[in-house]
Design an enzyme around this catalytic site. Sequence first.
Site, short mmCIF file in Angstrom:
data_model
loop_
_atom_site.label_atom_id
_atom_site.label_comp_id
_atom_site.label_asym_id
_atom_site.label_seq_id
_atom_site.Cartn_x
_atom_site.Cartn_y
_atom_site.Cartn_z
CD GLU A 92 -2.88 -1.11 2.34
OE1 GLU A 92 -3.79 -1.94 2.31
OE2 GLU A 92 -2.79 -0.24 3.22
CB CYS A 105 3.38 7.48 3.07
SG CYS A 105 3.83 6.35 4.35
CB CYS A 112 7.78 -5.30 8.60
SG CYS A 112 9.26 -4.69 9.43
CB CYS A 116 7.16 -2.58 16.01
SG CYS A 116 8.82 -2.25 15.41
CB CYS A 119 3.74 -1.90 13.63
SG CYS A 119 3.83 -1.76 11.84
N GLY A 162 7.08 -2.00 5.77
CA GLY A 162 8.43 -2.56 5.70
C GLY A 162 9.52 -1.70 6.32
CD GLU A 163 13.90 -0.69 9.09
OE1 GLU A 163 13.11 -0.29 9.95
OE2 GLU A 163 14.76 0.05 8.57
CG HIS A 218 8.24 4.11 18.63
ND1 HIS A 218 7.61 5.22 18.14
CD2 HIS A 218 8.49 3.32 17.55
CE1 HIS A 218 7.48 5.11 16.82
NE2 HIS A 218 8.02 3.98 16.44
CG ASN A 294 -2.70 6.09 13.35
OD1 ASN A 294 -3.47 6.99 13.65
ND2 ASN A 294 -1.51 6.31 12.81
CB CYS A 337 1.73 6.00 10.87
SG CYS A 337 3.06 6.84 10.11
N1 SAH Z 1 9.89 0.30 9.36
C1 SAH Z 1 10.12 1.69 9.38
C2 SAH Z 1 9.21 2.49 8.45
C3 SAH Z 1 7.78 2.06 8.37
S1 SAH Z 1 6.80 2.36 9.79
C4 SAH Z 1 10.05 2.23 10.80
O1 SAH Z 1 9.63 1.51 11.70
O2 SAH Z 1 10.46 3.37 10.99
C5 SAH Z 1 6.56 4.13 9.72
C6 SAH Z 1 6.25 4.76 11.07
O3 SAH Z 1 4.94 4.37 11.55
C7 SAH Z 1 7.22 4.33 12.15
O4 SAH Z 1 7.63 5.43 12.94
C8 SAH Z 1 6.37 3.40 12.97
O5 SAH Z 1 6.86 3.23 14.26
C9 SAH Z 1 5.03 4.07 12.93
N2 SAH Z 1 3.91 3.22 13.32
C10 SAH Z 1 3.81 1.88 13.18
N3 SAH Z 1 2.62 1.44 13.65
C11 SAH Z 1 1.95 2.53 14.10
C12 SAH Z 1 0.65 2.73 14.66
N4 SAH Z 1 -0.18 1.72 14.84
N5 SAH Z 1 0.30 3.99 14.99
C13 SAH Z 1 1.14 5.02 14.78
N6 SAH Z 1 2.36 4.90 14.21
C14 SAH Z 1 2.77 3.66 13.89
FE1 SF4 Z 2 8.33 -2.00 13.17
FE2 SF4 Z 2 8.41 -0.34 11.04
FE3 SF4 Z 2 8.39 -3.01 10.72
FE4 SF4 Z 2 6.19 -1.78 11.59
S1 SF4 Z 2 7.14 -1.51 9.59
S2 SF4 Z 2 7.09 -3.69 12.40
S3 SF4 Z 2 7.07 -0.15 12.83
S4 SF4 Z 2 9.97 -1.82 11.71
#
Ligand code: SAH
Ligand code: SF4
Length: 356
Positions: A92, A105, A112, A116, A119, A162-163, A218, A294, A337
């Site tokens: 997406e 974005c 991923c 986390c 997420c 993704g990372e 975080h 979110n 996000c």
């Molecule tokens: N993997 C990378 C980039 C993708 S996530 C990273 O983790 O940075 C992009 C951003 O969205 C990151 O800062 C992540 O921590 C945040 N994010 C993930 N899940 C979220 C959620 N449920 N609510 C708000 N932000 C979130």
């Molecule tokens: Fe963590 Fe970013 Fe991967 Fe979500 S996309 S699991 S926030 S590293």
Amino acid sequence: MNKQNLLSLNQDALNDFFVCLGEKHYRTKQMMQWIYKVHEFDFNKMFNFSKPLREELNKIACIEFPRVVKQQFALDKVIKWVLALSKDNYIEMVYIPDKDRGTLCISSQVGCSLACSFCSTGMQGFNKNLRTAEIIAQVLIANKYLNSKVKCISNVVFMGMGEPLLNEQAVYNACDLLLDDLAFGLSRRKVTISTSGIVPAILRMSKRTPVSLAISLHAPNNKLRDKLVPVNQKYSIEELLKACKVYLNAGTQERHILFEYVMLEDVNDSTECANKLAKLLKTISAKVNLIPFNSFERTQYKSSNIQTIKKFQDILCQQGIRTMMRRTRGEDIDGACGQLSGRVLNKTKKIHARKH
Ligand code: SAH
Ligand code: SF4
């Protein structure tokens, strides 16, 4: 033989490609003009290429895009696209228009592996790394749609699925094209790689590309971060901040880092956390972005309320840390996000399960 998708090639690689065909360097510029300026993707219509070259290109190369499966429009003008890379792989991307800018974005992986705990992408596991072509195609698809609506993309952030720093080569090559005047011509400040903190990759990135860096922090201590961002068990906050300093000192132009901090009720939103965070970031050229959590199905978390977020912000600001609160956008289409894609993948799996 697999055809070479030209969207995967940055300027240097495209040069090599034409040299291998016995062509001159100016072909690179011509091809980039067709793709990125004229948006012509059919070799047969590239009239300044000779017929034998067009025939050769048709044989060995292609310009291919993922299929647009769905386009959704939120009440606040956010647009979300679901793209199919193959039968089982969906990604997406989200366009977020603002008064003075338009941010795209984009995704760097299907799923991923870093899991986390807050997420939704992380909950779905890892499927595959995107190729450069699949990253660049996202920007071209969005551009094509938005150009016809006289809006534009001023910023590109790797904050979708993704990372990005676990898919380094494809992401760096895509960054080359995002910055290249012959392609998208964005300034280095307007392209951002967001990472959960892959320390060795941050060190490599510092040398390889000048784009902006965002760190998903975080938590202000290892005990809590180990739980929220499990990759912290491998690369601690101390190591991460050391790598951040290397990034800040690399290159000739001034650099800053954006630290992202998702606000989770009663988890990481106390005044104690705010004070610790301020202390941690005092010696770094940092900006903090507080993100309301979110929500998505099957999550244990709740977002902190607005008063708590404001208070957290005030504590950081009082200690000289520039801190913004991110407005949640695209909520009614699950475009915010951390909310991306789990649903589509799950649905696909269910359809398949029913078929067999
Ligand atoms: N993997 C990378 C980039 C993708 S996530 C990273 O983790 O940075 C992009 C951003 O969205 C990151 O800062 C992540 O921590 C945040 N994010 C993930 N899940 C979220 C959620 N449920 N609510 C708000 N932000 C979130
Ligand atoms: Fe963590 Fe970013 Fe991967 Fe979500 S996309 S699991 S926030 S590293």
